[in-house]
Design a protein around this motif. Sequence first.
Motif, PDB file in Angstrom:
ATOM      1  N   LYS A  51      42.719  70.506  28.411  1.00 54.28           N
ATOM      2  CA  LYS A  51      42.397  69.402  28.244  1.00 54.28           C
ATOM      3  C   LYS A  51      40.960  69.069  27.708  1.00 54.28           C
ATOM      4  N   LEU A  52      40.028  70.193  27.425  1.00 53.63           N
ATOM      5  CA  LEU A  52      38.968  70.029  26.725  1.00 53.63           C
ATOM      6  C   LEU A  52      38.984  69.110  25.216  1.00 53.63           C
ATOM      7  N   GLY A  53      40.036  69.738  24.630  1.00 54.45           N
ATOM      8  CA  GLY A  53      40.018  68.959  23.239  1.00 54.45           C
ATOM      9  C   GLY A  53      40.253  67.476  23.172  1.00 54.45           C
ATOM     10  N   GLU A  54      41.149  66.887  24.134  1.00 49.55           N
ATOM     11  CA  GLU A  54      41.207  65.737  24.346  1.00 49.55           C
ATOM     12  C   GLU A  54      40.056  64.753  24.847  1.00 49.55           C
ATOM     13  N   LEU A  55      39.209  65.485  25.833  1.00 52.37           N
ATOM     14  CA  LEU A  55      38.070  64.897  26.277  1.00 52.37           C
ATOM     15  C   LEU A  55      36.830  64.817  25.089  1.00 52.37           C
ATOM     16  N   VAL A  73      35.610  63.524  37.872  1.00 57.33           N
ATOM     17  CA  VAL A  73      36.413  64.479  38.485  1.00 57.33           C
ATOM     18  C   VAL A  73      36.169  64.276  40.150  1.00 57.33           C
ATOM     19  N   ARG A  74      37.085  64.859  40.706  1.00 62.05           N
ATOM     20  CA  ARG A  74      36.998  64.891  42.202  1.00 62.05           C
ATOM     21  C   ARG A  74      36.558  66.317  42.985  1.00 62.05           C
ATOM     22  N   SER A  75      36.139  67.148  42.287  1.00 62.90           N
ATOM     23  CA  SER A  75      35.475  68.382  42.762  1.00 62.90           C
ATOM     24  C   SER A  75      34.246  68.698  41.950  1.00 62.90           C
ATOM     25  N   GLU A  76      33.277  69.370  42.803  1.00 60.75           N
ATOM     26  CA  GLU A  76      32.335  70.061  41.982  1.00 60.75           C
ATOM     27  C   GLU A  76      32.579  71.312  41.291  1.00 60.75           C
ATOM     28  N   ALA A  77      33.669  71.870  41.642  1.00 60.36           N
ATOM     29  CA  ALA A  77      34.343  73.004  40.800  1.00 60.36           C
ATOM     30  C   ALA A  77      34.639  72.597  39.405  1.00 60.36           C
ATOM     31  N   HIS A  78      35.515  71.419  39.555  1.00 61.44           N
ATOM     32  CA  HIS A  78      35.837  71.105  38.240  1.00 61.44           C
ATOM     33  C   HIS A  78      34.700  70.589  37.155  1.00 61.44           C
ATOM     34  N   LYS A  79      33.715  69.918  37.792  1.00 59.25           N
ATOM     35  CA  LYS A  79      32.773  69.391  37.084  1.00 59.25           C
ATOM     36  C   LYS A  79      31.847  70.752  36.665  1.00 59.25           C
ATOM     37  N   ALA A  81      33.261  73.560  36.048  1.00 64.69           N
ATOM     38  CA  ALA A  81      34.034  74.092  34.870  1.00 64.69           C
ATOM     39  C   ALA A  81      33.944  73.433  33.549  1.00 64.69           C
ATOM     40  N   LEU A  82      33.862  72.139  33.672  1.00 64.03           N
ATOM     41  CA  LEU A  82      33.660  71.119  32.470  1.00 64.03           C
ATOM     42  C   LEU A  82      32.492  71.434  31.817  1.00 64.03           C
ATOM     43  N   LYS A  90      29.619  64.487  29.768  1.00 67.22           N
ATOM     44  CA  LYS A  90      28.700  63.967  30.971  1.00 67.22           C
ATOM     45  C   LYS A  90      29.916  64.060  31.853  1.00 67.22           C
ATOM     46  N   VAL A  91      29.632  64.640  32.819  1.00 63.79           N
ATOM     47  CA  VAL A  91      30.869  64.846  33.803  1.00 63.79           C
ATOM     48  C   VAL A  91      30.334  64.361  35.256  1.00 63.79           C
ATOM     49  N   ALA A  92      30.884  63.449  35.804  1.00 56.52           N
ATOM     50  CA  ALA A  92      30.393  62.950  37.387  1.00 56.52           C
ATOM     51  C   ALA A  92      31.358  63.415  38.299  1.00 56.52           C
ATOM     52  N   PHE A  93      30.772  63.913  39.479  1.00 55.03           N
ATOM     53  CA  PHE A  93      31.740  64.208  40.633  1.00 55.03           C
ATOM     54  C   PHE A  93      31.559  62.825  41.317  1.00 55.03           C
ATOM     55  N   MET A  94      33.079  62.458  41.616  1.00 52.38           N
ATOM     56  CA  MET A  94      33.281  61.242  42.343  1.00 52.38           C
ATOM     57  C   MET A  94      33.558  61.319  43.664  1.00 52.38           C
ATOM     58  N   ASP A  95      32.417  61.472  44.424  1.00 55.60           N
ATOM     59  CA  ASP A  95      32.442  61.741  45.762  1.00 55.60           C
ATOM     60  C   ASP A  95      33.010  60.491  46.779  1.00 55.60           C
ATOM     61  N   TRP A  96      33.034  59.208  45.952  1.00 47.68           N
ATOM     62  CA  TRP A  96      33.646  58.099  46.447  1.00 47.68           C
ATOM     63  C   TRP A  96      35.039  57.905  46.698  1.00 47.68           C
TER      64      TRP A  96
END
Length: 97
Positions: A51-55, A73-79, A81-82, A90-96
């Motif tokens: 996914k990195l190249g597309e992002l 993203v929906r998890s801190e681990a995903h954030k 890793a990115l 810029k990666v945001a953990f979407m806790d909402w």
Amino acid sequence: MPNNSFPGWDMFVNGKSFDALQLATRTLWDVKTDDFDKHSPHSQKFFIKMKLGELQREKRLAEACGYDFIVGVRSEAHKTALNRADPTLKVAFMDWC
């Protein structure tokens, strides 16, 4: 997406559809809703690599039109890793959600 200027619609900017646009801050979003944490570490690394190249491309397209770009993203681990893979994203953990 909070403050999405066009809820329920994708935004087509510079040849690419983005998941949300916040006009007040000129920010385009790509939202990843994958269950990243449920996958093995090997699968997580593979997912990031794929996914990195597309992002990065989406970030360049957004910036070329004067927009900021955030990956949601929906998890801190995903954030984490990115952020490790590309500290300029810029990666945001979407806790909402």
